[in-house]
Design an enzyme around this catalytic site. Structure first.
Site, PDB file in Angstrom:
ATOM      1  N   ALA A  91     -72.902  27.033  71.360  1.00 37.64           N
ATOM      2  CA  ALA A  91     -73.354  25.869  70.602  1.00 37.64           C
ATOM      3  C   ALA A  91     -72.469  24.654  70.860  1.00 37.64           C
ATOM      4  CB  ALA A  91     -73.374  26.196  69.115  1.00 37.64           C
ATOM      5  N   GLU A  92     -71.183  24.875  71.069  1.00 39.96           N
ATOM      6  CA  GLU A  92     -70.238  23.777  71.271  1.00 39.96           C
ATOM      7  C   GLU A  92     -70.363  23.144  72.657  1.00 39.96           C
ATOM      8  OE1 GLU A  92     -68.207  22.200  69.401  1.00 39.96           O
ATOM      9  OE2 GLU A  92     -68.113  23.399  67.586  1.00 39.96           O
TER      10      GLU A  92
END
Length: 201
Positions: A91-92
């Site tokens: 996600a990052e």
């Protein structure tokens, strides 16, 4: 007429060969037992190796092989399972060690410089250094989140929210703050951890 003794067929069963085999078997029972144990052990090893290979195959795709050990260490540090930390990295940064954001976050774990100054050691653009810092930071966020959480899943959600929005925002909200980006971030990681990254061994 009397049949000559030499031509008479004996009616008694001949146990010569069978008896000899059984005697030899009894004499070498240790060898027989060893062979049986060896066969059982080989079968067990094949089953074990099959399970290990199957496990490795399931996990080789989502998590880069060269980072699996670092994620395991970060999991032990933070108290969060590997699947959560791996989903968080996706996600990052999408596993991109060169990633940069408009907010100044950098590296695979997207640390800003001020956060790195507290939790980082080494180079935030180095994957292994960044994952180790992720583990330390998530440990702190987990401890803070547990003050407000009523379940393990709540702790995970709140800690992730703190990583995205900052610890103060999570503390003020006593959970996930009313920030759409943060809410989407938390839901994305939870979904990935229960789906794509759920097969961990």
């Amino acid at each position: 007429m009397q049949v000559p003794t030499s031509n008479r067929r004996s009616t008694a069963p001949d146990h010569g060969q069978g008896g000899s085999f059984l005697r030899k078997l009894a004499e070498h029972w240790q060898v027989v037992v060893a062979l049986v144990l060896l066969a059982v052990g080989a079968t067990g090893l094949m089953i074990s190796n099959y399970g290990e290979s199957e496990c490795t195959a399931m996990n080789s795709s989502p998590i880069p092989d060269h980072l699996s050990g670092d994620l395991q260490k970060a999991s032990e540090t933070s108290g969060f399972p590997v699947k959560v930390l791996a989903a968080q990295i996706e996600a990052e940064s999408g596993w991109d060690p060169e990633a940069h954001s408009h907010a100044g976050a950098m590296g695979i774990a997207q640390f800003t410089q001020d956060t790195w100054d507290v939790w980082g050691e080494g180079d935030p653009m180095n994957e292994r250094d960044a994952i180790a810092a992720q583990g330390r930071y998530m440990k702190y966020l987990r401890e803070e989140a547990q003050k407000y959480a009523s379940s393990e899943e709540d702790s995970t959600r709140y800690a992730l929210a703190g990583y995205n929005a900052g610890p103060n925002a999570m503390k003020k909200a006593k959970g996930v703050p009313e920030i759409s980006e943060t809410q989407h971030y938390v839901e994305k990681i939870m979904k990935l951890s229960k789906g794509k990254y759920s097969q961990t061994c």
